[in-house]
Every structure is written in C-alpha cells, then in structure tokens.
Write a protein that holds these residues in place. Structure first.
Motif, mmCIF file in Angstrom:
data_model
loop_
_atom_site.group_PDB
_atom_site.id
_atom_site.type_symbol
_atom_site.label_atom_id
_atom_site.label_comp_id
_atom_site.label_asym_id
_atom_site.label_seq_id
_atom_site.Cartn_x
_atom_site.Cartn_y
_atom_site.Cartn_z
ATOM 1 N N THR A 15 70.803 80.088 49.908
ATOM 2 C CA THR A 15 70.572 78.717 49.458
ATOM 3 C C THR A 15 71.825 78.111 48.833
ATOM 4 O O THR A 15 72.725 78.813 48.390
ATOM 5 C CB THR A 15 69.442 78.670 48.415
ATOM 6 N N ASN A 16 71.854 76.792 48.798
ATOM 7 C CA ASN A 16 72.922 76.061 48.122
ATOM 8 C C ASN A 16 72.568 75.848 46.658
ATOM 9 O O ASN A 16 73.436 75.840 45.799
ATOM 10 C CB ASN A 16 73.175 74.718 48.797
ATOM 11 N N LYS A 17 71.284 75.678 46.382
ATOM 12 C CA LYS A 17 70.820 75.459 45.009
ATOM 13 C C LYS A 17 70.903 76.775 44.242
ATOM 14 O O LYS A 17 70.317 77.775 44.636
ATOM 15 C CB LYS A 17 69.371 74.959 45.035
ATOM 16 N N GLY A 18 71.654 76.788 43.168
ATOM 17 C CA GLY A 18 71.809 77.986 42.374
ATOM 18 C C GLY A 18 72.838 78.961 42.904
ATOM 19 O O GLY A 18 72.967 80.069 42.411
ATOM 20 N N ARG A 19 73.580 78.539 43.903
ATOM 21 C CA ARG A 19 74.578 79.399 44.538
ATOM 22 C C ARG A 19 75.734 79.664 43.586
ATOM 23 O O ARG A 19 76.236 78.758 42.948
ATOM 24 C CB ARG A 19 75.081 78.723 45.808
ATOM 25 N N MET A 20 76.156 80.926 43.497
ATOM 26 C CA MET A 20 77.346 81.274 42.726
ATOM 27 C C MET A 20 78.482 81.679 43.656
ATOM 28 O O MET A 20 79.613 81.267 43.459
ATOM 29 C CB MET A 20 77.052 82.380 41.730
ATOM 30 N N ILE A 21 78.194 82.501 44.650
ATOM 31 C CA ILE A 21 79.220 82.910 45.617
ATOM 32 C C ILE A 21 78.782 82.455 47.013
ATOM 33 O O ILE A 21 79.270 81.475 47.522
ATOM 34 C CB ILE A 21 79.480 84.431 45.565
ATOM 35 N N ALA A 22 77.867 83.186 47.617
ATOM 36 C CA ALA A 22 77.430 82.848 48.969
ATOM 37 C C ALA A 22 75.956 82.464 49.029
ATOM 38 O O ALA A 22 75.450 82.150 50.093
ATOM 39 C CB ALA A 22 77.696 84.014 49.923
ATOM 40 N N GLY A 23 75.243 82.507 47.919
ATOM 41 C CA GLY A 23 73.842 82.108 47.892
ATOM 42 C C GLY A 23 72.856 83.195 48.230
ATOM 43 O O GLY A 23 71.673 82.920 48.435
ATOM 44 N N VAL A 24 73.311 84.447 48.309
ATOM 45 C CA VAL A 24 72.423 85.546 48.671
ATOM 46 C C VAL A 24 71.366 85.770 47.594
ATOM 47 O O VAL A 24 70.167 85.806 47.883
ATOM 48 C CB VAL A 24 73.223 86.843 48.931
ATOM 49 N N CYS A 25 71.789 85.920 46.346
ATOM 50 C CA CYS A 25 70.838 86.193 45.256
ATOM 51 C C CYS A 25 69.886 85.025 45.030
ATOM 52 O O CYS A 25 68.692 85.232 44.805
ATOM 53 C CB CYS A 25 71.588 86.518 43.972
ATOM 54 N N SER A 26 70.403 83.796 45.105
ATOM 55 C CA SER A 26 69.523 82.640 44.915
ATOM 56 C C SER A 26 68.524 82.518 46.062
ATOM 57 O O SER A 26 67.373 82.147 45.851
ATOM 58 C CB SER A 26 70.333 81.358 44.752
ATOM 59 N N GLY A 27 68.935 82.854 47.276
ATOM 60 C CA GLY A 27 68.020 82.824 48.414
ATOM 61 C C GLY A 27 66.926 83.875 48.309
ATOM 62 O O GLY A 27 65.757 83.606 48.555
ATOM 63 N N ILE A 28 67.310 85.087 47.918
ATOM 64 C CA ILE A 28 66.321 86.156 47.748
ATOM 65 C C ILE A 28 65.386 85.820 46.597
ATOM 66 O O ILE A 28 64.172 86.009 46.692
ATOM 67 C CB ILE A 28 67.021 87.512 47.536
ATOM 68 N N GLY A 29 65.943 85.317 45.502
ATOM 69 C CA GLY A 29 65.118 84.951 44.356
ATOM 70 C C GLY A 29 64.103 83.879 44.696
ATOM 71 O O GLY A 29 62.941 83.954 44.294
ATOM 72 N N GLU A 30 64.533 82.882 45.461
ATOM 73 C CA GLU A 30 63.606 81.823 45.880
ATOM 74 C C GLU A 30 62.537 82.369 46.809
ATOM 75 O O GLU A 30 61.371 82.003 46.722
ATOM 76 C CB GLU A 30 64.392 80.705 46.567
ATOM 77 N N TYR A 31 62.924 83.275 47.694
ATOM 78 C CA TYR A 31 61.979 83.834 48.658
ATOM 79 C C TYR A 31 60.892 84.668 47.986
ATOM 80 O O TYR A 31 59.719 84.551 48.325
ATOM 81 C CB TYR A 31 62.734 84.680 49.691
ATOM 82 N N VAL A 32 61.294 85.520 47.032
ATOM 83 C CA VAL A 32 60.312 86.384 46.383
ATOM 84 C C VAL A 32 59.729 85.773 45.122
ATOM 85 O O VAL A 32 58.793 86.320 44.545
ATOM 86 C CB VAL A 32 60.887 87.789 46.074
ATOM 87 N N GLY A 33 60.271 84.646 44.677
ATOM 88 C CA GLY A 33 59.711 83.938 43.538
ATOM 89 C C GLY A 33 60.126 84.479 42.187
ATOM 90 O O GLY A 33 59.332 84.430 41.243
ATOM 91 N N ILE A 34 61.337 85.022 42.086
ATOM 92 C CA ILE A 34 61.839 85.495 40.803
ATOM 93 C C ILE A 34 63.184 84.838 40.499
ATOM 94 O O ILE A 34 63.801 84.243 41.379
ATOM 95 C CB ILE A 34 61.961 87.037 40.738
ATOM 96 N N ASP A 35 63.620 84.984 39.269
ATOM 97 C CA ASP A 35 64.893 84.414 38.843
ATOM 98 C C ASP A 35 66.039 85.126 39.569
ATOM 99 O O ASP A 35 66.125 86.354 39.544
ATOM 100 C CB ASP A 35 65.037 84.585 37.330
ATOM 101 N N PRO A 36 66.929 84.382 40.216
ATOM 102 C CA PRO A 36 68.049 85.006 40.918
ATOM 103 C C PRO A 36 68.953 85.829 40.000
ATOM 104 O O PRO A 36 69.627 86.748 40.449
ATOM 105 C CB PRO A 36 68.822 83.833 41.516
ATOM 106 N N ASN A 37 68.958 85.498 38.699
ATOM 107 C CA ASN A 37 69.780 86.265 37.769
ATOM 108 C C ASN A 37 69.309 87.710 37.655
ATOM 109 O O ASN A 37 70.122 88.608 37.419
ATOM 110 C CB ASN A 37 69.809 85.594 36.392
ATOM 111 N N LEU A 38 68.021 87.960 37.832
ATOM 112 C CA LEU A 38 67.520 89.332 37.834
ATOM 113 C C LEU A 38 68.087 90.106 39.024
ATOM 114 O O LEU A 38 68.439 91.283 38.903
ATOM 115 C CB LEU A 38 65.990 89.350 37.866
#
Length: 97
Positions: A15-38
């Motif tokens: 994802t672009n929203k919440g992206r820090m590097i390539a958006g992998v963590c923010s995309g996974i976090g959005e998909y599973v419904g948890i905070d990408p920081n975790l």
C-alpha cells in the motif's frame, strides 16, 4: 448478485498509505487488520535473531503487487522473459542476443 463480488474480496497488496519503504508491512497489516508497526517490530526482531526479517521483507516486496498494479515485480520479470523467448510470426524461436 453474487455475495462474493470483486468489490468484497480483500487483496494482499503493498500500500501507499502508511508506507515507509516499499509498503509491505502496511499492506500486510491492512490485509490482516492489525497495526503495521507490529509487523515491522516482528520483522526487526527476526532480523536481529538470524537475519530472516530482511529476507522476508525482500520476498514480500518482490511477490506482492503494488496497490495500483495487478502484477508483482516477479510477475513482470517473468512476462518480460517469456516475451523475449516468444516465437515470431514464422513459428521459429527468435535468436538469443
């Protein structure tokens, strides 16, 4: 109308929203419904204890498509290679360069 229409299907994307590097963590976090920081903390811990976090992130970057695209980086590379190896109109393979 089908209850599983295309609009209701969640897709795992970078994802672009919440992206820090390539958006992998923010995309996974959005998909599973948890905070990408975790997820980021989990990858950092995995990196500190064996280095697996960097590899997992790289794999996610290569395999997960960006939210504006339908194909991932790996899928794009494979299709370019297939086009390069495709046959021409005579049915013969193109010579490798």
């Amino acid at each position: 109308m089908n209850e599983y229409s295309e609009h209701n299907v969640k897709k795992l994307r970078r994802t672009n929203k919440g992206r820090m590097i390539a958006g992998v963590c923010s995309g996974i976090g959005e998909y599973v419904g948890i905070d990408p920081n975790l997820i980021r903390v989990g990858l950092a811990i995995a990196t500190l204890f064996g280095g697996a976090g960097v590899g997992l992130y790289a794999i996610g970057w290569l395999l997960l498509p960006d939210e504006e695209r339908d194909t991932s980086i790996v899928q794009d590379l494979i299709s370019k290679q297939q086009q390069r190896n495709a046959t021409d109109w005579t049915g013969e393979h193109k010579p490798q360069q």
